[in-house]
Design a protein around this motif. Structure first.
Motif, short mmCIF file in Angstrom:
data_model
loop_
_atom_site.label_atom_id
_atom_site.label_comp_id
_atom_site.label_asym_id
_atom_site.label_seq_id
_atom_site.Cartn_x
_atom_site.Cartn_y
_atom_site.Cartn_z
N GLU A 131 13.87 13.97 33.51
CA GLU A 131 12.94 15.11 33.47
C GLU A 131 13.42 16.15 32.47
O GLU A 131 12.63 16.73 31.73
N ALA A 132 14.74 16.36 32.43
CA ALA A 132 15.29 17.33 31.47
C ALA A 132 15.05 16.86 30.03
O ALA A 132 14.78 17.69 29.13
N ASP A 133 15.15 15.55 29.80
CA ASP A 133 14.88 15.03 28.46
C ASP A 133 13.43 15.30 28.04
O ASP A 133 13.16 15.65 26.88
N ASP A 134 12.49 15.10 28.98
CA ASP A 134 11.08 15.38 28.66
C ASP A 134 10.86 16.85 28.37
O ASP A 134 10.11 17.23 27.46
N ILE A 135 11.51 17.70 29.16
CA ILE A 135 11.38 19.15 28.94
C ILE A 135 11.94 19.52 27.57
O ILE A 135 11.35 20.33 26.84
N LEU A 136 13.06 18.93 27.22
CA LEU A 136 13.65 19.21 25.90
C LEU A 136 12.71 18.76 24.79
O LEU A 136 12.53 19.47 23.78
N ARG A 137 12.11 17.59 24.93
CA ARG A 137 11.20 17.07 23.91
C ARG A 137 10.00 18.01 23.70
O ARG A 137 9.63 18.34 22.57
N GLU A 138 9.38 18.46 24.79
CA GLU A 138 8.22 19.35 24.69
C GLU A 138 8.61 20.71 24.12
O GLU A 138 7.87 21.31 23.34
N THR A 139 9.79 21.17 24.50
CA THR A 139 10.23 22.48 24.00
C THR A 139 10.49 22.43 22.50
O THR A 139 10.11 23.35 21.75
N LEU A 140 11.12 21.38 22.02
CA LEU A 140 11.37 21.25 20.58
C LEU A 140 10.05 21.12 19.80
O LEU A 140 9.93 21.66 18.70
N ARG A 141 9.10 20.39 20.35
CA ARG A 141 7.79 20.26 19.69
C ARG A 141 7.12 21.62 19.58
O ARG A 141 6.58 21.98 18.51
N THR A 142 7.15 22.37 20.65
CA THR A 142 6.55 23.70 20.63
C THR A 142 7.24 24.61 19.62
O THR A 142 6.60 25.39 18.90
N PHE A 143 8.58 24.50 19.53
CA PHE A 143 9.32 25.31 18.57
C PHE A 143 8.94 24.95 17.14
O PHE A 143 8.74 25.82 16.29
N GLU A 144 8.83 23.67 16.83
CA GLU A 144 8.48 23.23 15.49
C GLU A 144 7.07 23.68 15.10
O GLU A 144 6.79 23.91 13.92
N GLU A 145 6.19 23.82 16.07
CA GLU A 145 4.82 24.24 15.79
C GLU A 145 4.65 25.74 15.84
O GLU A 145 3.54 26.25 15.73
N GLY A 146 5.77 26.46 15.99
CA GLY A 146 5.70 27.91 15.95
C GLY A 146 5.31 28.56 17.25
O GLY A 146 4.99 29.74 17.28
N GLY A 147 5.36 27.82 18.33
CA GLY A 147 4.92 28.37 19.61
C GLY A 147 5.93 29.28 20.28
O GLY A 147 5.57 30.11 21.11
N ILE A 148 7.21 29.13 19.95
CA ILE A 148 8.26 29.96 20.56
C ILE A 148 9.21 30.42 19.46
O ILE A 148 9.35 29.78 18.42
N ALA A 149 9.85 31.52 19.72
CA ALA A 149 10.79 32.10 18.76
C ALA A 149 12.18 31.52 18.98
O ALA A 149 12.48 30.90 20.01
N GLU A 150 13.07 31.76 18.01
CA GLU A 150 14.43 31.24 18.11
C GLU A 150 15.18 31.86 19.28
O GLU A 150 16.00 31.21 19.92
N GLY A 151 14.90 33.12 19.59
CA GLY A 151 15.57 33.77 20.71
C GLY A 151 15.27 33.07 22.03
O GLY A 151 16.17 32.86 22.85
N ALA A 152 13.99 32.71 22.21
CA ALA A 152 13.61 31.99 23.43
C ALA A 152 14.26 30.62 23.47
O ALA A 152 14.66 30.12 24.54
N LEU A 153 14.38 29.97 22.30
CA LEU A 153 15.02 28.66 22.24
C LEU A 153 16.51 28.77 22.59
O LEU A 153 17.07 27.88 23.25
#
Length: 475
Positions: A413-435
């Motif tokens: 489950e953590a791997d899936d969360i990591l995958r979705e979070t990185l995708r969102t970061f690459e698409e500009g959905g979250i800032a570096e601070g949140a990452l």
């Protein structure tokens, strides 16, 4: 007791907050901006197309074989040869009155009309095609015939026959205006009209006592008629319209004018001295609702090409700019006035408002795009926050996990969360601070899993050693 350390990992589970938005904020913003740019380019391109496209204008002119028709035909050919933006399509009519009616009925864009006739209310002047002078004269007496009382003044025309050159009723109206100015009842005068082709023969046959012709001073028709009135070396008598200013004041369609000495040639000069008269204009008029830019382009081309047409058709030299005074009898079209006054608008002048509003529209689209981007980012931020909170919860679960299988499920489950979070970061959905904060939580989770996995292995080994000791003791 079997250890769960080497068990196969369970299938990945769906992230607790579901997949991210279908379209990323960055992609949505790019689409909005691209749509706005395409809209601006489309509007500017359409404006440029309409500004430079070839426009065909219908021009009513007549009658057949007239100088007016020949001038218009020459202009039409010159426009086409020069590949001008404006092209002319002549529509032949029975005369100036019929041409004016074509404009009134919106069946023509331009027309050649007489200024002393009723000009349609929806027509405005573009150019003066030519000016026409009224010529009144009495033929020289012939020796072979008994001469009547000599006519030297207009006031002496009462009771006489006056021949009018041309079939148009407008020339009769012109004669009546002159007679009435001198107190002569038109009913007391015998008026007869002669076709242009029969005028010379009628004059030579002395079918009238005096004659009236209306046309340009150098008109071939008038010159031939005056020449036919010369007998035995004597020139005809030209009747002065001394009240020309008064007529012009009472009838604004006319102007006080002069016929220069020798205008009709011959020997002696015809006339021998300058003769006062009245004149009126033939106008090129356009429909009032014809766009200013189109009329300005036509006027510009007309005067640019006039010189070339003059070499083949000298009457084109008579074309003049219109009267731009506000009190002009035939009001000038704004497009023609802009050309005459040097205020013709350029492409940017005409379409600056459209361009400005387009830029404002693009700015508004950008704002809307930014709002949508913020909206999608809000969802992404919410999802990221939810994933981080889930990781924190999973840390507590991992620390109290009772089996390696459960730890494997948490890791998947953590791997899936990591995958979705990185995708969102690459698409500009979250800032570096949140990452960064997410990475801290993920690191803590991995540490908790590793610690708990080691603890479970130690526990399994301890239980195994205790079991072996019990079996030895029992033996």
């Amino acid at each position: 007791m079997a250890s769960g350390v080497d068990a196969a990992p369970a299938a990945p589970t769906e992230p607790p907050n579901g997949p991210g938005p279908r379209f990323s904020a960055r992609r949505s913003t790019a689409l909005v901006v691209l749509a706005g740019i395409l809209a601006i380019v489309g509007m500017v391109s359409a404006g440029y197309y309409f500004a430079v496209r070839t426009v065909v204008l219908r021009i009513a002119v007549g009658p057949a074989n007239s100088d007016d028709l020949r001038v218009v035909q020459a202009l039409s050919q010159a426009f086409a040869t020069a590949h001008s933006q404006i092209r002319l399509r002549p529509i032949q009519t029975d005369g100036a009155t019929a041409s004016a009616q074509m404009i009134a009925n919106d069946k023509a864009d331009l027309a050649i009309v007489r200024g002393d006739l009723s000009v349609p209310k929806n027509a405005q002047a573009v150019a003066t095609l030519r000016k026409n002078a009224a010529v009144l004269w009495v033929p020289a007496p012939m020796k072979s015939k008994k001469s009547a009382a000599k006519i030297t003044k207009i006031s002496q025309l009462a009771g006489h026959r006056i021949g009018v050159v041309g079939r148009t009723p407008a020339n009769i109206d012109l004669l009546k205006v002159i007679l009435q100015q001198y107190g002569i009842d038109p009913d007391k005068v015998d008026i007869v009209q002669f076709p242009i082709t029969d005028a010379v023969d009628a004059i030579r046959s002395q079918k009238a006592d005096a004659y009236l012709a209306a046309g340009p001073v150098n008109s071939k028709i008038t010159s031939e008629a005056v020449a036919a009135s010369t007998h035995d070396g004597k020139a005809p008598t030209f009747l002065k319209i001394d009240s020309a200013e008064a007529i012009a004041q009472n009838h604004p369609m006319y102007e006080a004018s002069e016929i220069p000495a020798g205008a009709f040639g011959g020997s002696p000069d015809r006339p021998e001295e300058e003769v006062k008269t009245i004149s009126f204009s033939h106008h090129i008029v356009a429909r009032k609702d014809l766009s200013d830019s189109t009329v300005a382009a036509f006027t510009r081309q007309l005067f640019a090409i006039r010189q070339a047409v003059m070499t083949e058709f000298p009457l084109a030299a008579k074309i003049e700019t219109p009267d731009t005074d506000k009190d002009a009898f035939v009001p000038v079209h704004p497009g023609a006035a802009a050309f005459v006054d040097g205020e013709e608008k350029t492409f940017l002048d005409r379409y600056s408002d459209i361009i400005w509003w387009s830029l404002m529209g693009l700015s508004a689209m950008g704002s809307i795009g930014a709002w949508f981007a913020g909206y999608f980012k809000k969802d992404d931020r919410s999802n990221t926050s939810g994933r981080r909170e889930r990781l924190l919860d999973m840390i507590a679960v991992a620390r109290h996990s009772e089996s390696a299988e459960e730890l494997d499920r948490l890791q998947a489950e953590a791997d899936d969360i990591l995958r979705e979070t990185l995708r969102t970061f690459e698409e500009g959905g979250i800032a570096e601070g949140a990452l960064t904060s997410f990475n801290i939580a993920l690191g803590q989770f991995h540490q908790a899993v590793a610690d708990r996995r080691a603890a479970l292995i130690n526990l399994a080994q301890s239980l195994q050693r205790a079991g072996s000791a019990l079996r030895v003791t029992g033996t």
